[in-house]
Design a protein around this motif. Structure first.
Motif, PDB file in Angstrom:
ATOM      1  N   HIS A  43       0.792  -1.237   0.000  1.00 23.67           N
ATOM      2  CA  HIS A  43       0.000   0.000   0.000  1.00 23.67           C
ATOM      3  C   HIS A  43       0.826   1.291   0.000  1.00 23.67           C
ATOM      4  O   HIS A  43       0.624   2.165   0.854  1.00 23.67           O
ATOM      5  N   GLN A  89      -1.902   2.558  -3.312  1.00 23.51           N
ATOM      6  CA  GLN A  89      -2.890   3.243  -2.479  1.00 23.51           C
ATOM      7  C   GLN A  89      -2.572   3.164  -0.996  1.00 23.51           C
ATOM      8  O   GLN A  89      -2.313   2.094  -0.476  1.00 23.51           O
ATOM      9  N   GLY A  90      -2.639   4.294  -0.333  1.00 25.64           N
ATOM     10  CA  GLY A  90      -2.429   4.277   1.116  1.00 25.64           C
ATOM     11  C   GLY A  90      -1.579   5.423   1.622  1.00 25.64           C
ATOM     12  O   GLY A  90      -1.655   5.787   2.791  1.00 25.64           O
ATOM     13  N   HIS A 119      -6.882  -2.724  -5.152  1.00 28.52           N
ATOM     14  CA  HIS A 119      -6.469  -1.311  -5.141  1.00 28.52           C
ATOM     15  C   HIS A 119      -5.476  -0.974  -6.253  1.00 28.52           C
ATOM     16  O   HIS A 119      -5.216   0.198  -6.501  1.00 28.52           O
ATOM     17  N   GLY A 179     -18.656  -4.658  -7.076  1.00 31.01           N
ATOM     18  CA  GLY A 179     -19.069  -4.298  -5.722  1.00 31.01           C
ATOM     19  C   GLY A 179     -17.911  -3.862  -4.848  1.00 31.01           C
ATOM     20  O   GLY A 179     -18.108  -3.367  -3.747  1.00 31.01           O
ATOM     21  N   LEU A 180     -16.695  -4.058  -5.355  1.00 30.09           N
ATOM     22  CA  LEU A 180     -15.510  -3.719  -4.558  1.00 30.09           C
ATOM     23  C   LEU A 180     -14.739  -2.573  -5.220  1.00 30.09           C
ATOM     24  O   LEU A 180     -14.245  -1.680  -4.549  1.00 30.09           O
ATOM     25  N   VAL A 181     -14.661  -2.635  -6.532  1.00 29.55           N
ATOM     26  CA  VAL A 181     -13.926  -1.626  -7.297  1.00 29.55           C
ATOM     27  C   VAL A 181     -14.904  -1.031  -8.315  1.00 29.55           C
ATOM     28  O   VAL A 181     -15.642  -1.776  -8.957  1.00 29.55           O
ATOM     29  N   LYS A 184     -15.680   1.469 -13.753  1.00 27.86           N
ATOM     30  CA  LYS A 184     -14.910   2.292 -14.695  1.00 27.86           C
ATOM     31  C   LYS A 184     -13.400   2.149 -14.462  1.00 27.86           C
ATOM     32  O   LYS A 184     -12.605   2.428 -15.348  1.00 27.86           O
TER      33      LYS A 184
ATOM     34  N   PRO B 139      -7.198   7.814   1.674  1.00 31.71           N
ATOM     35  CA  PRO B 139      -6.363   7.935   0.477  1.00 31.71           C
ATOM     36  C   PRO B 139      -7.165   7.954  -0.815  1.00 31.71           C
ATOM     37  O   PRO B 139      -6.681   8.419  -1.832  1.00 31.71           O
ATOM     38  N   TYR B 204     -18.357   6.410  -3.848  1.00 33.17           N
ATOM     39  CA  TYR B 204     -18.055   4.967  -3.848  1.00 33.17           C
ATOM     40  C   TYR B 204     -19.234   4.159  -3.285  1.00 33.17           C
ATOM     41  O   TYR B 204     -19.667   3.167  -3.863  1.00 33.17           O
ATOM     42  N   GLY B 208     -22.723   1.833  -5.057  1.00 28.41           N
ATOM     43  CA  GLY B 208     -22.887   0.413  -4.740  1.00 28.41           C
ATOM     44  C   GLY B 208     -21.689  -0.231  -4.068  1.00 28.41           C
ATOM     45  O   GLY B 208     -21.713  -1.432  -3.809  1.00 28.41           O
ATOM     46  N   GLY B 209     -20.650   0.562  -3.779  1.00 25.23           N
ATOM     47  CA  GLY B 209     -19.461  -0.002  -3.135  1.00 25.23           C
ATOM     48  C   GLY B 209     -19.758  -0.428  -1.704  1.00 25.23           C
ATOM     49  O   GLY B 209     -20.783  -0.051  -1.132  1.00 25.23           O
ATOM     50  N   ASP B 211     -20.758  -3.195  -0.779  1.00 24.97           N
ATOM     51  CA  ASP B 211     -21.994  -3.985  -0.869  1.00 24.97           C
ATOM     52  C   ASP B 211     -23.267  -3.180  -0.660  1.00 24.97           C
ATOM     53  O   ASP B 211     -24.278  -3.701  -0.200  1.00 24.97           O
TER      54      ASP B 211
END
Lengths: 302, 255
Positions: A43, A89-90, A119, A179-181, A184, B139, B204, B208-209, B211
């Protein structure tokens, strides 16, 4: 063929440089030896954590990591260095320079391979492809189909290394991105089932590519309360994976864990927290000639 | 067999022997070791490797230095991340709410919510609060947006956050989960199913981020501002040292 893999107890006093002692204590000095070093989720932690009284104050930093790696490389002949994703990232380095210094520094440290963490898409997939131009290491992912993306020529399902006659197959597995990233950012990356692709790839490495050791760089996460796919779930369902070097959950394992695979053969899982606070090391001894049985190996344990 | 293949045969044998050589390796035995990267790891700055890495870092670091070492405020009590609510979470959500109120003067901002996973440090220690610490906290380049939700939709979303252990919310919301029963109050008034609430949050989450799939497609108003930049701006406006003591009244969870 299913090769058994044996895990010794973790060396006492982790963090001390026990190199010469360790080298002598290991069985198989008459066989072949390989040293795997690994990180995950570092990170963008280029500098040590600031001296702010926080839990990680003054810890970490790439120069110290590099110094340690250099020292180990000087003591060992066959070294491989891997990262399990979330390089980016971080810290503000990422916000301003989008991963360029991170990739340059990993190349300087001599990383051999890494996999993609969620990330690593944070600057967009075009950015990841652009930054990987500074990489002299392999980027592996067996379950992200990137053939319709700018990563097309930068990412391979697996990579094979020969170190002193030991053939090591390394492949990557990434976490589900939806759902996580934001879509786009990952663009046309197609996620496929890690267990299915993992087993297929490991089998290919074991049987067709004749690898002596099959290593999975995973960014799936160590384990979850529900049945979401994780390193533990993968290990249980796997057949030809020897080692899973994990990431994503920032898990500080004080020693590797073994989980029996689908055929009752142990798989070793390790993960070293995050932010470059730890460097994992696995010394792997292959008894020569196949003459020595595992019982003899046991006898040699300290 | 053609003469061509017969000529190849000895080569094939050599290949088989070479492969067979690998197979002769016995079962691997792994000895693990772990290195903590602390200041006890000596860095020999005379080596080519370290020198070349320092040269790589230098131009990036010097650009960041000026930017990141600006002092924004003084932290008197450590800001700690936790669930269901925490000093770090409450402080962050309140700053986001204040920013949203100023950025959206034409709307009544019901409250602000921040996904727990979006807070990327577990603690901000006491002493001067630097810009760099807010970069570490947040970040990600997330934009502050306002999402219009009916009371029913808000309840479904909050149910998700409460089932996730409780996310940081600003001071105008009270949220309670007892078993599967969800109760919400905004400014002390129970949330009404058909009323519309404007909730400030990171894009985000709104997309929908974490969940939050139930928010996808809900009306969104962008601010054009990154949440991190707003935190930097609003933290700098702190009147006096920062000392947040959560009293547990915002989020209550019992089974």
């Amino acid at each position: 063929m299913n090769r058994r893999i044996f895990l010794r107890q973790a060396a006492v006093g982790g963090g001390l440089l026990l190199l010469p002692a360790l080298a002598n204590a290991l069985p198989g000095t008459r066989g072949r030896r390989l040293t795997i070093l690994h990180t995950n989720d570092w990170h963008s932690q280029i500098d040590p954590f600031p001296d702010d009284g926080g839990r990680n104050a003054n810890r970490g930093g790439v120069l110290r990591r590099a110094a340690l790696i250099r020292q180990i490389r000087r003591a060992e002949t066959n070294v491989l260095l891997f990262d399990s994703g979330d390089i980016f990232q971080g810290t503000p380095y990422f916000n301003f320079f989008l991963g360029e210094p991170e990739i340059k520094l990993m190349s300087q440290m001599g990383y051999d391979a890494a996999t993609i963490g969620n990330h690593d898409f944070d600057g967009g997939i075009e950015n990841l492809a652009m930054q990987l131009r500074h990489a002299n290491f392999a980027m592996v992912s067996a379950n992200y189909d990137v053939s319709a993306t700018p990563l097309r020529d930068r990412v391979e399902p697996y990579s094979i290394f020969d170190r002193g006659g030991i053939r090591v197959g390394v492949f990557g597995l990434g976490i589900e991105l939806a759902g996580l990233v934001p879509e786009k950012l990952y663009g046309n990356t197609d996620y496929a089932d890690p267990i299915e692709r993992g087993n297929e790839t490991a089998r290919r490495l074991r049987e067709r590519e004749k690898c002596d050791l099959v290593v999975c760089l995973s960014h799936l996460g160590y384990r979850y309360r529900d049945d979401k796919v994780s390193d533990v779930v993968l290990a249980r369902a796997s057949k030809d994976i020897d080692l899973i070097l994990g990431g994503h959950t920032h898990t500080f394992l004080d020693e590797p864990v073994t989980v029996d695979n689908a055929e009752g053969v142990p798989v070793i899982i390790n993960q070293v927290g995050f932010a470059g606070l730890r460097l994992g090391r696995l010394d792997i001894a292959f008894p020569g000639g196949g003459a020595r049985s595992c019982v003899a190996c046991n006898n040699l344990r300290v | 067999m053609t003469p061509f293949f017969r000529a190849l045969l000895p080569m094939l044998v050599v290949v088989v022997v070479a492969v067979g050589c690998h197979r002769k390796l016995g079962s691997p035995e792994v000895a693990p070791e772990l290195y903590s990267i602390t200041d006890s790891v000596g860095v020999d700055t005379s080596t080519t490797l370290i020198r070349s890495m320092q040269a790589t870092i230098r131009p990036y670091a010097s650009q960041l230095d000026t930017l990141m070492n600006r002092v924004l405020a003084e932290v008197r009590l450590p800001l700690l991340k936790g669930q269901p609510e925490s000093s770090l979470g409450n402080w962050t959500a309140d700053l986001i709410a204040r920013a949203a109120e100023e950025l959206f003067p034409d709307h009544t901002v019901a409250f602000a919510v921040q996904n727990q996973g979006g807070l990327r440090v577990t603690e901000i220690g006491t002493g001067p609060l630097l810009v760099s610490e807010l970069y570490a906290l947040m970040p990600f380049d997330n934009e502050l947006v306002l999402v219009a939700l009916t009371g029913t939709e808000l309840r479904e979303f909050m149910k998700h956050t409460l089932n996730d252990g409780g996310w940081p919310v600003s001071d105008r919301l009270r949220a309670e989960r007892r078993g599967s029963e969800i109760n919400l109050w905004v400014d002390g008034q129970p949330v009404a199913d058909n009323e519309v609430y404007y909730v400030a949050m990171p894009d985000y989450v709104a997309n929908g981020g974490s969940d939050a799939a139930m928010l996808v497609g809900k009306p969104q108003i962008g601010s054009g501002r990154l949440i991190r930049d707003l935190l930097i701006e609003y933290a700098a406006r702190s009147a006096g040292p920062i000392a947040v003591v959560p009293d547990g009244s915002r989020t209550k969870i019992s089974d």
